[in-house]
Design an enzyme around this catalytic site. Sequence first.
Site, mmCIF file in Angstrom:
data_model
loop_
_atom_site.group_PDB
_atom_site.id
_atom_site.type_symbol
_atom_site.label_atom_id
_atom_site.label_comp_id
_atom_site.label_asym_id
_atom_site.label_seq_id
_atom_site.Cartn_x
_atom_site.Cartn_y
_atom_site.Cartn_z
ATOM 1 N N THR A 21 -61.624 -14.973 34.962
ATOM 2 C CA THR A 21 -62.393 -14.366 36.057
ATOM 3 C C THR A 21 -61.880 -14.833 37.404
ATOM 4 O O THR A 21 -61.916 -14.099 38.389
ATOM 5 C CB THR A 21 -63.886 -14.740 35.903
ATOM 6 O OG1 THR A 21 -64.372 -14.101 34.731
ATOM 7 C CG2 THR A 21 -64.711 -14.295 37.089
ATOM 8 N N ASP A 101 -64.647 -18.760 29.554
ATOM 9 C CA ASP A 101 -65.208 -18.545 28.215
ATOM 10 C C ASP A 101 -64.637 -19.457 27.133
ATOM 11 O O ASP A 101 -65.362 -19.837 26.204
ATOM 12 C CB ASP A 101 -65.068 -17.069 27.812
ATOM 13 C CG ASP A 101 -66.088 -16.198 28.547
ATOM 14 O OD1 ASP A 101 -67.067 -16.752 29.080
ATOM 15 O OD2 ASP A 101 -65.904 -14.969 28.592
HETATM 16 C C1 SIN Z 1 -64.709 -16.084 32.981
HETATM 17 O O1 SIN Z 1 -63.649 -16.561 33.350
HETATM 18 O O2 SIN Z 1 -65.799 -16.473 33.475
HETATM 19 C C2 SIN Z 1 -64.840 -15.015 31.931
HETATM 20 C C3 SIN Z 1 -63.564 -14.405 31.530
HETATM 21 C C4 SIN Z 1 -62.623 -15.380 30.900
HETATM 22 O O3 SIN Z 1 -63.050 -16.338 30.266
HETATM 23 O O4 SIN Z 1 -61.402 -15.162 31.015
#
Ligand code: SIN
Length: 321
Positions: A21, A101
């Site tokens: 993200t 994640d």
């Molecule tokens: C995030 O980074 O919060 C969700 C997406 C991921 O883990 O790449």
Amino acid sequence: MVNSSSSGLPRRVVVLGTGGTIAGRAASSDDNIGYTAAQVSVGDLLGDIEAPAGVTLEAEQVAQVDSKDMSFAIWQQLARRCAHWLAQPDVAGVVITHGTDTIEETAFFLHSVLASSKPVVLTCAMRPATALSPDGPQNVRDAIGVAATRGASGVTVVCAGAIHSGVDIQKVHTYRLDAFASGDAGPVGYVEEGELRLVRPWPEGGGMSVGKLFEAAELQWPRVEIVMSHAGASGAVVEALSQAGGPDPLRGLVLATTGNGTLHHALEAAALKAQDAGIAVLRATRCSNGRILPKTGDLLRDAGELTPVKARIALVLELLG
Ligand code: SIN
């Protein structure tokens, strides 16, 4: 916050990008959830972030994925790039930008396999780079500060001003910017306006350095699955997995247990059968705090304080030898 080296030569902090993200883009700046992860390059993420005095920054894109799709192949490449950079005498430490994640899995994996004691600091964001108020830039800045700190060691995760050890960290919230906790251990410390406040010692660096990981071009990663015990559980999943065969047969099984390592009796019976058939079985509690306290007469090994996802990594590495 950070001093130049005693020789006066600049020290480097290398920032490796893997996606997440933190590198996500949404169509609108007020959308914090409807974005596509892993779009912005690590070089662009560094943007206007100033290196601490006496430190130069270097960026390298190792992968560009949503971390739910993290793979063994990326882990192998990441471990190799970390080992490469950490071996350079002028490199103070490595920062890794990563999705939230599975950041706890990558952190634990690197903790387990990197031989260097120099700091490796993973960081992330809960909001995409395009957000009105993204959390990524501050997290990256804090992580760089930690990686450049003399005396820092081991694998840590820096997010929302807290420094967590790669062993203890877990994602505990789906939305809040401060989405992580370190269970009973608590964070290693905090980053406050660039100053570090440690509340316990740095995690020790120097894992087991799995030779094959760094030497073999293509590794046959042993298949290890996680099966959860719950009300109404049965042995069906374990039986199906054990009997599947094929080119990638089951080698290990992690059982996400209730409480202090307990299992539904039907699942336990199937797991014992699998163990007798040569599959490595490990119990890991599904409770988010505490550890499994072993009891006399336990027939299945336990993973102590490791969560099921970390126990799986430990078992994969054990089977890799
Ligand atoms: C995030 O980074 O919060 C969700 C997406 C991921 O883990 O790449």
